[in-house]
Design an enzyme around this catalytic site. Structure first.
Site, short mmCIF file in Angstrom:
data_model
loop_
_atom_site.label_atom_id
_atom_site.label_comp_id
_atom_site.label_asym_id
_atom_site.label_seq_id
_atom_site.Cartn_x
_atom_site.Cartn_y
_atom_site.Cartn_z
N LYS A 1 39.14 47.89 25.85
CA LYS A 1 39.59 46.75 26.67
C LYS A 1 38.49 45.70 26.78
CE LYS A 1 40.81 49.18 30.50
NZ LYS A 1 41.48 50.44 30.33
N HIS B 1 33.56 46.99 34.66
CA HIS B 1 34.64 47.97 34.68
C HIS B 1 34.15 49.26 35.30
CE1 HIS B 1 38.74 48.64 33.19
NE2 HIS B 1 38.41 49.91 33.26
N1 URA Z 1 39.29 53.36 33.48
C1 URA Z 1 39.90 53.05 32.31
O1 URA Z 1 40.16 51.89 32.02
N2 URA Z 1 40.20 54.05 31.48
C2 URA Z 1 39.93 55.34 31.75
O2 URA Z 1 40.22 56.19 30.94
C3 URA Z 1 39.30 55.66 32.97
C4 URA Z 1 38.99 54.65 33.83
#
Ligand code: URA
Length: 434
Positions: A187, A82
């Site tokens: 997430k 991510h």
């Molecule tokens: N990516 C994400 O998923 N959340 C954020 O707050 C910033 C980047």
């Protein structure tokens, strides 16, 4: 318990208890607390910040706001990655097929555009028919069959983040360390991967402008991941100018495809190799980085990463022919250069402003309900350190609306600084937290 009191406590610099954090996360997820109260709380958090304990509690409350995916039905060490968000950040589009082609199963949850930065889901939707609305069964099936699946947040997976992410996007409350860490890590924890590789950006196009803040964010996220029993590492890289040359959804897809054909921009290839190495090592496919890099370069050379992208696009309902023929992707009606007003060297780019140019052209959202234009954006011709002559193009803007084009051009020119001396070279990869 009252939301009003929670807002007031944070506004006055207090530390929220676990009960208070869980109350607002659950209430907002269920639709019992309105957007305007949560917006006020986000702004209070933005100014007053959160402690490490509050951030960990917020992360767990958000992860547990929906189902926690159980991926034991997928063979091997499942790896997710991510990014904290950047401009021209098409990394997942090229990196995930590269890693999957090497044999590491990629089970990834992605988001949409945020603030001045783009999102992987929006970019992938440039492939006609592509969807990230997969059921858990389809997600697991696709990872087992082709080694890669990317899903968006459904109503069941970290729904609190889905709502908060969209709200922060339009209320100027994105760039706070605790809100970013909890958004990303909730997430990642909910999506169930065994190993997590974080792509943390720093510089004018990142949410963490200062290097020390980016390192602090990386350390905080790695700690949250490790506490939750996931093998987590982070690569910190420079975002003082867009990554690669393309900014905008379909334009970035084209650059990612070119990268998988061996024609990638140097900085983008370097980042894919740095993150990919971490993913291959975490997945047990390489003992150390040098071995991993060789494997990653090999799947570009023999086209297997490109073919993996096509298989992935097909499996998620997209037209895979666009991988081999990019003229099938959305295209803007007008393409115009922005030319340099002087001779010199590009010394600085206000990178977030370049992201805003793409938003002005229609590539991002102004409100939660906005539709985005997948075709628009810009392709740089000159980056920091490049020599430029007066009248030479600095970039080409791709637009579908003349008025927006004029606005974006004006803003673009202000984002570029051109001086008579060559600027000092900057380190691109700033560090790795293992
Ligand atoms: N990516 C994400 O998923 N959340 C954020 O707050 C910033 C980047």
């Amino acid at each position: 318990m009252r939301m009003y009191d929670i807002i007031m406590k944070k506004r006055n610099g207090g530390e929220l208890s676990e009960e208070e954090i869980r109350f607002f996360v659950q209430g907002y997820t269920k639709g019992e607390i309105p957007d305007y109260q949560v917006s006020a709380l986000m702004m209070a958090i933005y100014f007053q910040k959160m402690t490490e304990a509050e951030t960990c509690t917020l992360t767990m409350a958000m992860a547990e706001s929906g189902d926690l995916l159980e991926l034991s039905a997928i063979k091997g060490v499942k790896v997710d990655k991510h990014s904290t968000g950047g401009v021209g950040d098409k990394t997942s589009l090229a990196l995930t097929p590269m890693v999957a082609a090497c044999g590491v199963p990629v089970a990834k949850m992605s988001g949409r555009g945020l603030g001045h930065t783009g999102g992987t889901i929006d970019k992938l939707e440039s492939f006609p028919g592509f969807t990230t609305a997969l059921t858990t069964e389809q997600f697991i099936h696709n990872v087992n069959e082709i080694g890669i699946a990317i899903m968006g947040q459904t109503a069941d997976l970290a729904p609190a983040d889905k709502k908060l992410y969209a709200l922060r996007d339009v209320t100027a409350t994105v760039d706070n360390m605790s809100l970013i860490a909890s958004s990303i890590m909730s997430k990642k924890l909910a999506a169930g991967a065994d190993a997590i590789v974080l792509d943390v950006k720093t510089g004018s196009g990142a949410f963490m402008k200062a290097e020390e803040d980016a390192f602090a964010l990386a350390k905080e996220m790695v700690k949250i991941g490790k506490n939750a029993g996931r093998n987590t590492s982070a690569v910190i890289s420079d975002m003082n100018q867009p990554l690669g040359y393309a900014v905008g959804n379909a334009l970035e897809v084209i650059e990612a495809i070119e990268t998988l054909k061996g024609n990638g921009p140097a900085d983008f290839v370097e980042l894919c190799l740095a993150l990919g190495s971490r993913m291959l090592v975490a997945g047990g496919l390489a003992k150390e980085d040098a071995e991993a890099r060789e494997k990653l370069l090999a799947v570009i050379k023999d086209n297997s990463a490109l073919d993996k992208l096509a298989a992935f696009v097909r499996a998620q309902g997209g037209d895979e022919r666009a991988v081999y023929d990019t003229s099938l992707l959305p295209k803007a009606s007008v393409v115009e250069p922005v030319v340099s007003p002087v001779d010199g060297y590009v010394s600085h780019i206000a990178c977030d402003e370049i992201g805003v140019c793409s938003l002005i052209l229609g590539g991002g959202r102004e409100t939660k309900e906005s539709e985005i234009d997948l075709a628009v954006g810009l392709v740089l011709e000159k980056k920091v350190g490049d020599a430029v002559k007066k009248g030479e193009p600095l970039a080409y803007l791709h637009a579908n609306d003349r008025e927006k084009l004029a606005q974006a051009k004006e803003r673009f020119l202000k984002a570029y600084a051109i001086e008579s001396t060559v600027p000092e070279e900057r380190l691109f990869i700033k560090g790795v937290i293992r």
